[in-house]
Design a protein around this motif. Structure first.
Motif, PDB file in Angstrom:
ATOM      1  N   GLN A 167     -10.153  11.409   2.035  1.00  0.00           N
ATOM      2  CA  GLN A 167      -8.702  11.330   1.905  1.00  0.00           C
ATOM      3  C   GLN A 167      -8.086  11.030   3.260  1.00  0.00           C
ATOM      4  O   GLN A 167      -8.563  11.496   4.296  1.00  0.00           O
ATOM      5  CB  GLN A 167      -8.124  12.650   1.366  1.00  0.00           C
ATOM      6  CG  GLN A 167      -8.499  12.949  -0.088  1.00  0.00           C
ATOM      7  CD  GLN A 167      -7.798  14.180  -0.627  1.00  0.00           C
ATOM      8  OE1 GLN A 167      -8.424  15.146  -1.044  1.00  0.00           O
ATOM      9  NE2 GLN A 167      -6.481  14.147  -0.645  1.00  0.00           N
ATOM     10  N   PHE A 170      -4.362  11.466   5.218  1.00  0.00           N
ATOM     11  CA  PHE A 170      -3.103  12.199   5.159  1.00  0.00           C
ATOM     12  C   PHE A 170      -2.222  11.780   6.334  1.00  0.00           C
ATOM     13  O   PHE A 170      -2.714  11.412   7.408  1.00  0.00           O
ATOM     14  CB  PHE A 170      -3.335  13.715   5.283  1.00  0.00           C
ATOM     15  CG  PHE A 170      -4.140  14.338   4.189  1.00  0.00           C
ATOM     16  CD1 PHE A 170      -5.513  14.453   4.306  1.00  0.00           C
ATOM     17  CD2 PHE A 170      -3.527  14.836   3.054  1.00  0.00           C
ATOM     18  CE1 PHE A 170      -6.270  15.057   3.313  1.00  0.00           C
ATOM     19  CE2 PHE A 170      -4.270  15.442   2.050  1.00  0.00           C
ATOM     20  CZ  PHE A 170      -5.643  15.550   2.181  1.00  0.00           C
ATOM     21  N   GLN A 198       0.656  13.717   8.547  1.00  0.00           N
ATOM     22  CA  GLN A 198       1.340  14.984   8.801  1.00  0.00           C
ATOM     23  C   GLN A 198       2.653  14.680   9.495  1.00  0.00           C
ATOM     24  O   GLN A 198       2.663  14.174  10.625  1.00  0.00           O
ATOM     25  CB  GLN A 198       0.493  15.939   9.630  1.00  0.00           C
ATOM     26  CG  GLN A 198       1.078  17.355   9.690  1.00  0.00           C
ATOM     27  CD  GLN A 198       0.062  18.376  10.142  1.00  0.00           C
ATOM     28  OE1 GLN A 198      -0.680  18.157  11.086  1.00  0.00           O
ATOM     29  NE2 GLN A 198       0.030  19.517   9.458  1.00  0.00           N
ATOM     30  N   TRP A 204       7.430  17.956  10.485  1.00  0.00           N
ATOM     31  CA  TRP A 204       7.667  19.309   9.976  1.00  0.00           C
ATOM     32  C   TRP A 204       6.366  19.993   9.554  1.00  0.00           C
ATOM     33  O   TRP A 204       6.385  21.099   9.054  1.00  0.00           O
ATOM     34  CB  TRP A 204       8.635  19.254   8.790  1.00  0.00           C
ATOM     35  CG  TRP A 204       9.984  18.773   9.227  1.00  0.00           C
ATOM     36  CD1 TRP A 204      11.031  19.502   9.678  1.00  0.00           C
ATOM     37  CD2 TRP A 204      10.399  17.393   9.277  1.00  0.00           C
ATOM     38  NE1 TRP A 204      12.080  18.666  10.002  1.00  0.00           N
ATOM     39  CE2 TRP A 204      11.730  17.392   9.771  1.00  0.00           C
ATOM     40  CE3 TRP A 204       9.795  16.180   8.946  1.00  0.00           C
ATOM     41  CZ2 TRP A 204      12.454  16.208   9.943  1.00  0.00           C
ATOM     42  CZ3 TRP A 204      10.516  15.012   9.128  1.00  0.00           C
ATOM     43  CH2 TRP A 204      11.829  15.031   9.622  1.00  0.00           C
ATOM     44  N   GLY A 205       5.244  19.293   9.725  1.00  0.00           N
ATOM     45  CA  GLY A 205       3.941  19.883   9.451  1.00  0.00           C
ATOM     46  C   GLY A 205       3.399  19.660   8.057  1.00  0.00           C
ATOM     47  O   GLY A 205       2.283  20.080   7.752  1.00  0.00           O
ATOM     48  N   GLN A 206       4.163  19.014   7.207  1.00  0.00           N
ATOM     49  CA  GLN A 206       3.718  18.767   5.836  1.00  0.00           C
ATOM     50  C   GLN A 206       2.643  17.680   5.812  1.00  0.00           C
ATOM     51  O   GLN A 206       2.814  16.624   6.411  1.00  0.00           O
ATOM     52  CB  GLN A 206       4.898  18.327   4.965  1.00  0.00           C
ATOM     53  CG  GLN A 206       4.527  17.902   3.562  1.00  0.00           C
ATOM     54  CD  GLN A 206       4.316  19.070   2.611  1.00  0.00           C
ATOM     55  OE1 GLN A 206       5.177  19.919   2.469  1.00  0.00           O
ATOM     56  NE2 GLN A 206       3.164  19.105   1.959  1.00  0.00           N
ATOM     57  N   LEU A 207       1.545  17.958   5.128  1.00  0.00           N
ATOM     58  CA  LEU A 207       0.491  16.971   4.935  1.00  0.00           C
ATOM     59  C   LEU A 207       0.797  16.157   3.685  1.00  0.00           C
ATOM     60  O   LEU A 207       0.811  16.685   2.576  1.00  0.00           O
ATOM     61  CB  LEU A 207      -0.870  17.644   4.781  1.00  0.00           C
ATOM     62  CG  LEU A 207      -1.607  18.043   6.048  1.00  0.00           C
ATOM     63  CD1 LEU A 207      -2.788  18.920   5.724  1.00  0.00           C
ATOM     64  CD2 LEU A 207      -2.063  16.814   6.821  1.00  0.00           C
ATOM     65  N   ASN A 238      -0.240  13.170   1.153  1.00  0.00           N
ATOM     66  CA  ASN A 238      -1.394  12.387   0.707  1.00  0.00           C
ATOM     67  C   ASN A 238      -1.079  10.896   0.791  1.00  0.00           C
ATOM     68  O   ASN A 238      -0.076  10.438   0.243  1.00  0.00           O
ATOM     69  CB  ASN A 238      -1.738  12.736  -0.743  1.00  0.00           C
ATOM     70  CG  ASN A 238      -2.322  14.115  -0.873  1.00  0.00           C
ATOM     71  OD1 ASN A 238      -1.823  15.067  -0.293  1.00  0.00           O
ATOM     72  ND2 ASN A 238      -3.377  14.228  -1.649  1.00  0.00           N
ATOM     73  N   PHE A 242      -4.046   8.344   0.735  1.00  0.00           N
ATOM     74  CA  PHE A 242      -5.073   7.721  -0.095  1.00  0.00           C
ATOM     75  C   PHE A 242      -6.184   8.700  -0.399  1.00  0.00           C
ATOM     76  O   PHE A 242      -6.566   9.506   0.432  1.00  0.00           O
ATOM     77  CB  PHE A 242      -5.695   6.494   0.611  1.00  0.00           C
ATOM     78  CG  PHE A 242      -4.748   5.356   0.814  1.00  0.00           C
ATOM     79  CD1 PHE A 242      -4.176   5.131   2.054  1.00  0.00           C
ATOM     80  CD2 PHE A 242      -4.440   4.498  -0.231  1.00  0.00           C
ATOM     81  CE1 PHE A 242      -3.290   4.078   2.248  1.00  0.00           C
ATOM     82  CE2 PHE A 242      -3.560   3.441  -0.047  1.00  0.00           C
ATOM     83  CZ  PHE A 242      -2.989   3.244   1.194  1.00  0.00           C
ATOM     84  N   TYR A 243      -6.673   8.593  -1.631  1.00  0.00           N
ATOM     85  CA  TYR A 243      -7.914   9.236  -2.046  1.00  0.00           C
ATOM     86  C   TYR A 243      -8.878   8.075  -2.246  1.00  0.00           C
ATOM     87  O   TYR A 243      -8.716   7.299  -3.189  1.00  0.00           O
ATOM     88  CB  TYR A 243      -7.693  10.025  -3.330  1.00  0.00           C
ATOM     89  CG  TYR A 243      -8.952  10.465  -4.021  1.00  0.00           C
ATOM     90  CD1 TYR A 243      -9.328   9.930  -5.243  1.00  0.00           C
ATOM     91  CD2 TYR A 243      -9.774  11.417  -3.447  1.00  0.00           C
ATOM     92  CE1 TYR A 243     -10.480  10.332  -5.871  1.00  0.00           C
ATOM     93  CE2 TYR A 243     -10.935  11.828  -4.074  1.00  0.00           C
ATOM     94  CZ  TYR A 243     -11.281  11.278  -5.287  1.00  0.00           C
ATOM     95  OH  TYR A 243     -12.429  11.683  -5.911  1.00  0.00           O
ATOM     96  N   PHE A 284      -4.525  12.058   9.538  1.00  0.00           N
ATOM     97  CA  PHE A 284      -5.817  12.726   9.432  1.00  0.00           C
ATOM     98  C   PHE A 284      -6.688  12.053   8.377  1.00  0.00           C
ATOM     99  O   PHE A 284      -6.217  11.678   7.300  1.00  0.00           O
ATOM    100  CB  PHE A 284      -5.646  14.189   9.025  1.00  0.00           C
ATOM    101  CG  PHE A 284      -5.137  15.084  10.115  1.00  0.00           C
ATOM    102  CD1 PHE A 284      -3.825  15.521  10.121  1.00  0.00           C
ATOM    103  CD2 PHE A 284      -5.985  15.516  11.130  1.00  0.00           C
ATOM    104  CE1 PHE A 284      -3.354  16.353  11.117  1.00  0.00           C
ATOM    105  CE2 PHE A 284      -5.524  16.352  12.136  1.00  0.00           C
ATOM    106  CZ  PHE A 284      -4.211  16.767  12.131  1.00  0.00           C
ATOM    107  N   PHE A 296     -11.923  17.962   8.273  1.00  0.00           N
ATOM    108  CA  PHE A 296     -10.934  17.071   8.863  1.00  0.00           C
ATOM    109  C   PHE A 296     -11.385  16.562  10.227  1.00  0.00           C
ATOM    110  O   PHE A 296     -12.054  17.276  10.991  1.00  0.00           O
ATOM    111  CB  PHE A 296      -9.611  17.814   9.056  1.00  0.00           C
ATOM    112  CG  PHE A 296      -8.805  17.978   7.800  1.00  0.00           C
ATOM    113  CD1 PHE A 296      -9.166  18.905   6.837  1.00  0.00           C
ATOM    114  CD2 PHE A 296      -7.672  17.207   7.584  1.00  0.00           C
ATOM    115  CE1 PHE A 296      -8.433  19.061   5.683  1.00  0.00           C
ATOM    116  CE2 PHE A 296      -6.922  17.358   6.431  1.00  0.00           C
ATOM    117  CZ  PHE A 296      -7.306  18.294   5.478  1.00  0.00           C
TER     118      PHE A 296
END
Lengths: 115, 107
Positions: free
Chosen positions: B33, B35, B37, B40-43, B45, B47-48, B86, B97
């Motif tokens: 995956q 990600f 970030q 504000w720290g939110q991960l 998504n 791509f999978y 990431f 990670f």
């Protein structure tokens, strides 16, 4: 579809105090994960639940950290007593199953500062 | 455990530029995956992508599982693309990670 919910978003405590974090995964997701992200690093898995059973807790410092997932839905992560090095963001994630091919979705995280 | 290396560690772009981020991993994986970030720290998504190529708007990704690497392409970058990217791989039912690539897009 609602995402992964976490609370609180921020917490400041003194060392040796205790703290608890709450997570509500995406509805229907069987697998729940807690990660610790120290500043400047990628997240590191602490514990993984499949429904209400622990799948992997090999990276959890069990002398001070504990986690539970009652009824296979919500989960809480507790630290008691906290140390300075526990200052980090604690991320909760969920996925549909544990087949190793499922996408994980993350909550907004709880930023913990230990003084 | 599996090693995940991301390059470059830092990237500064002018708005409108294109870029490529790389992720190398040391063992075969079931899942990969990407990600973003945000500040504000939110991960988020992106791509999978355990194998093959996917595109989503200005972003695309390619994973060559047999050669153990994945690439993330950002085209026509915008200031909102700033943040840490990431790569995470799953060889054995848990994500590992990389250290991330910090992207700064200047107006």
């Amino acid at each position: 579809e609602a995402g992964v919910a976490q609370s609180p978003r921020y917490k400041i405590i003194e060392k040796r105090q205790s703290v608890a974090f709450w997570c509500n995964p995406i509805s229907g997701h069987a697998t729940l994960y807690w990660y610790q992200q120290i500043l400047g690093q990628g997240p590191k898995l602490l514990i993984q639940f499949q429904n209400n059973g622990v799948v992997d807790d090999s990276q959890l410092p069990k002398d001070r950290f504990s986690a539970e997932r009652l009824k296979g839905v919500d989960s809480t992560l507790k630290i008691q007593p906290a140390k300075l090095e526990d200052s980090a963001v604690y991320l909760c994630a969920s996925s549909l199953s544990r087949e190793g091919r499922d996408e994980q979705f993350f909550g907004p995280g709880t930023r913990l500062t230990v003084l | 455990g599996i090693q995940v290396e991301q390059s470059p560690p830092d990237l500064i772009l002018q708005e409108g530029a294109n870029s490529t981020l790389r992720c190398n991993f040391s063992d075969s994986v079931n899942n990969l995956q990407w990600f973003h970030q945000n500040p504000w720290g939110q991960l988020i998504n992106l791509f999978y992508i355990p194998s093959g190529t996917k595109q989503n708007g200005r972003l695309s990704a390619t994973t060559v599982a047999t050669e153990r690497y994945s690439l993330l392409y950002i085209s026509s970058s915008q200031t909102t693309d700033s943040g840490v990217y990431f790569c995470a791989v799953e060889p054995d039912y848990k994500l590992s990670f990389g250290a991330g690539t910090t992207v700064t897009v200047r107006a």
